[in-house]
Design an enzyme around this catalytic site. Structure first.
Site, PDB file in Angstrom:
ATOM      1  CB  CYS A   5     -19.442  -4.244  16.613  1.00  0.00           C
ATOM      2  SG  CYS A   5     -18.311  -3.675  15.584  1.00  0.00           S
TER       3      CYS A   5
ATOM      4  NE  ARG B  55     -12.940  -0.901   8.594  1.00  0.00           N
ATOM      5  CZ  ARG B  55     -11.959  -0.462   9.825  1.00  0.00           C
ATOM      6  NH1 ARG B  55     -11.254  -0.019  10.063  1.00  0.00           N
ATOM      7  NH2 ARG B  55     -12.639  -1.796  11.049  1.00  0.00           N
TER       8      ARG B  55
ATOM      9  CD  GLN C  29     -12.145  -5.453  12.206  1.00  0.00           C
ATOM     10  OE1 GLN C  29     -13.063  -5.396  11.918  1.00  0.00           O
ATOM     11  NE2 GLN C  29     -10.920  -4.495  12.167  1.00  0.00           N
TER      12      GLN C  29
ATOM     13  CG  ASP D  92     -14.396  -7.737  15.060  1.00  0.00           C
ATOM     14  OD1 ASP D  92     -13.320  -7.501  15.653  1.00  0.00           O
ATOM     15  OD2 ASP D  92     -14.689  -7.502  14.036  1.00  0.00           O
TER      16      ASP D  92
ATOM     17  CG  HIS E  11     -17.826  -8.521  18.600  1.00  0.00           C
ATOM     18  ND1 HIS E  11     -18.031  -8.477  17.557  1.00  0.00           N
ATOM     19  CD2 HIS E  11     -17.453  -7.293  18.580  1.00  0.00           C
ATOM     20  CE1 HIS E  11     -17.668  -7.979  16.428  1.00  0.00           C
ATOM     21  NE2 HIS E  11     -17.307  -7.104  17.449  1.00  0.00           N
TER      22      HIS E  11
ATOM     23  CE  LYS F 110      -7.723   3.187  19.654  1.00  0.00           C
ATOM     24  NZ  LYS F 110      -7.909   3.072  17.956  1.00  0.00           N
TER      25      LYS F 110
ATOM     26  CG  HIS G  59     -15.902  -3.581  19.843  1.00  0.00           C
ATOM     27  ND1 HIS G  59     -16.516  -3.745  19.362  1.00  0.00           N
ATOM     28  CD2 HIS G  59     -16.588  -3.583  21.199  1.00  0.00           C
ATOM     29  CE1 HIS G  59     -17.717  -3.115  19.294  1.00  0.00           C
ATOM     30  NE2 HIS G  59     -17.464  -2.516  21.160  1.00  0.00           N
TER      31      HIS G  59
END
Length: 633
Positions: free
Chosen positions: A331, A360, A378, A380, A382, A461, A507
């Protein structure tokens, strides 16, 4: 007092009535099945005394929080049985987890399979006794006296008391445990209990602290439910993606890179097909793909808020005497991409998607195949939008995720997670964001549950929990609504009024982690992927060397048309090669002999439908390409 029950029904009770007594008044069946309660949305014990008007939900084993209370009580029964059989044991904690419960013990030697059988037998005796479970509280000095022989409990009590927490205990017969609850009223409902395994676990997950013996178990109200669960576990072993990944030569993990997956050529075909589908669908839905760096300055992560909430999971490095971090999520990079130029309200919404590799740090004991890794991709996106566009954009993402999961045959459950204790932003922002997600969920029309306090630190979320072919659930997709990061990065757009305004941001992920989704798919299909995903879509099996030339011609034609084929012309019997192709989960085996050459065809054997007879080459090719195009399962 007035108590509002499920469905908005209001009943009056005397102040001082317990949640359990309310359940009893609603019917003997509900009272017998009750595990816990929710009072004004907060999880509570059935022993909770109600003194004023409130909303009350009685939770049974069918409710996730009801299951937790059921399994938490089973964990206490486990500890009670261990203390009866091994009285010198020091006991620590025993929570309910996603599938069952565990309890950690400090013992002289780890429990063996024979020990677990003896403990399970003792647990059955405790359950048969039907002993009641009672709750009480104590001040710290009396609590320390009660637990004087249990050093781990003394440590927990000191910490809890220092934080101002109440020291509550649960007692069942000869066993007492420090615990916040909630628990069942008696041990009687624990009709079917099974201890599954014993492993090692460090106290507080710290390798510098003592190694404990962790015993995992599962419990159900009925023996039939336990039998079904154990059958599912056996099926899950056969479908284990780690085993299938090696057998099918797709992927693996090595000691040289713990938590860092290796993908082999066939695994890359599978992965590339998923990514190609992802790209095509996102282009169709108006997304633009971006890529952001894997390493960014530490200052950026302070600005985004991740450093305060996530630094223990981040890898860091120094470059030219500056501090940098390897990104654990995409992000902040997406914020910089948005901020690269000025925006008008006419430019919004902006949907930016990224297949971003993130790292991670996970404890070594938590790593599990592709399901829990230290490096993953990921998927992702946005979305930057005006406040007026929030509901429409959330509904659009929900529709996109639904279309993806339908392709793979996944059913799913929706869960709304609200503000956690560790969060950023104002109450007003969180209320606006939560209300927006709730409104979209209601408009979407599918049922959902609320998971209080489990939102992201920057916003509430919606999570998508997939159900696979053997009934297990996996959290994959998520939609997170964020008012915080646009503010922290000073993102703006020019409104109709000519003034600067702050965009709102979503997100979201569909697959979640590409690696994890491949692990889930491998187990869901037991390695027998549908034709469009299968690394090898057809194997050509010439009966003798005389048929090799024709097989190669057919293979060239199929390859030119986009079909992934292999010719297996080894000096082995056809039956043996067919069995090998079946073990490799190849969708089609095409046998070629004199008869097939004369007919200009192939003898088709389907993994799913068995022998389909001889088909002309062009006809089989047409059928196969249609199956791929429609992504048939």
């Amino acid at each position: 007092m007035k108590v509002t029950l499920k469905g908005g029904v209001v009943r009056e009770y005397d102040a001082g009535t317990t949640a359990a007594e309310v359940a009893k008044s609603l019917g003997a069946g509900l009272y017998k099945a009750a595990c816990a309660a929710k009072v004004n949305g907060e999880l509570a014990d059935l022993r909770t005394v109600l003194n004023e008007d409130c909303e009350l939900a009685i939770l049974t084993f069918d409710d996730p929080d009801g299951k937790k209370a059921f399994w938490h009580t089973a964990a206490h029964v486990l500890a009670q049985a261990v203390m009866r059989l091994y009285p010198n044991t020091k006991y620590t904690i025993g929570p309910a987890v996603e599938n069952g419960f565990y309890y950690d013990f400090d013992v002289e030697k780890p429990f063996t399979t024979e020990d677990l059988a003896a403990i399970e037998k003792e647990m059955a005796k405790i359950v048969k006794s039907g002993v009641e479970v009672s709750r009480f509280t104590l001040p710290l000095d009396e609590a320390k006296q009660l637990m004087s022989s249990q050093p781990y409990k003394l440590e927990l009590m000191e910490k809890h008391a220092a934080e101002g927490g109440e020291l509550s205990f649960y007692k069942q017969g000869d066993f007492t445990d420090l615990c916040a609850g909630p628990h069942l009223m008696t041990v009687s409902p624990l009709k079917a209990v099974k201890l599954l395994q014993s492993t090692g676990a460090y106290w507080h997950g710290d390798s510098n602290l003592p190694m404990l013996c962790r015993v995992y178990g599962i419990a159900f109200p009925k023996a039939g439910e336990l039998d079904a669960y154990l059958t599912m576990l056996e099926e899950a072993k056969k479908r284990d993606h780690r085993k299938l990944g090696r057998e099918l030569d797709l992927f693996d993990l090595y000691e040289e890179g713990p938590g860092f997956p290796f993908f082999f050529p066939k695994g890359m075909i599978l992965r590339n097909q998923l990514e190609a589908y992802w790209r095509a669908e996102h282009t169709r839905c108006g997304y633009h793909e971006i890529r952001t760096p894997m390493i960014l300055s530490e200052e950026l992560w302070h600005r985004s808020g991740h450093w305060d909430h996530y630094k223990d999971n981040m890898y860091t490095t120094k470059i030219d005497d500056r501090d940098f971090a390897i990104k654990p999520m995409n992000c902040p990079g997406g914020m910089l991409v948005y901020k690269r130029r000025m925006h008008s309200y006419r430019d919004l919404p902006q949907r930016m998607a990224e297949l971003g590799v993130v790292h991670r740090h996970e404890l070594s004991g938590a790593l599990h195949g592709l399901m829990r890794v230290r490096c993953f991709t990921q998927d992702d996106a946005h979305i930057f939008m005006t406040p007026e566009q929030i509901e429409e954009e959330i509904l659009g993402v929900m529709e996109l995720i639904d279309s993806f999961y339908n392709v793979f045959g996944f059913e799913y459950m929706l869960e709304l997670s609200t503000r956690p204790e560790d969060s950023m932003g104002t109450d007003e922002q969180w209320e606006t964001a939560t209300n927006a997600l709730t409104a979209a969920l209601k408009k979407n029309g599918k049922e959902y549950i609320i998971n209080e306090g489990d939102g992201a630190f920057y916003g509430p979320k919606i999570d998508f929990h997939l159900k696979d072919s053997i009934g297990r659930t996996w959290q994959c997709g998520t939609i997170q609504l964020d008012f915080q990061m646009p503010e922290r990065f000073d993102l703006t757009y020019t409104g109709k009024d000519g003034e600067k305004h702050r965009p709102v941001m979503i997100h979201r992920v569909v697959f979640g982690s590409i690696e994890r989704f491949i692990g889930i798919l491998t187990e869901h299909f037991a390695g027998a992927f549908p034709l469009w995903l299968a690394p090898v879509q057809a194997k050509l099996l010439p009966v003798t060397d005389e048929h090799n030339a024709y097989a190669e011609q057919v293979a060239e034609k199929f390859t030119a048309a986009g079909l992934r084929v292999e010719v297996d012309n080894r000096n082995e019997k056809v039956g043996y090669r067919i069995r090998e192709a079946q073990l490799q989960k190849v969708p089609y085996m095409l046998v070629i002999g004199e008869k097939e050459i004369e007919a200009g065809g192939v003898a088709v054997r389907s993994r799913r439908d068995g022998d389909k007879g001889v088909l002309p080459v062009d006809e089989f090719l047409k059928l196969a390409l249609e199956e791929i195009e429609t992504k048939a399962r």
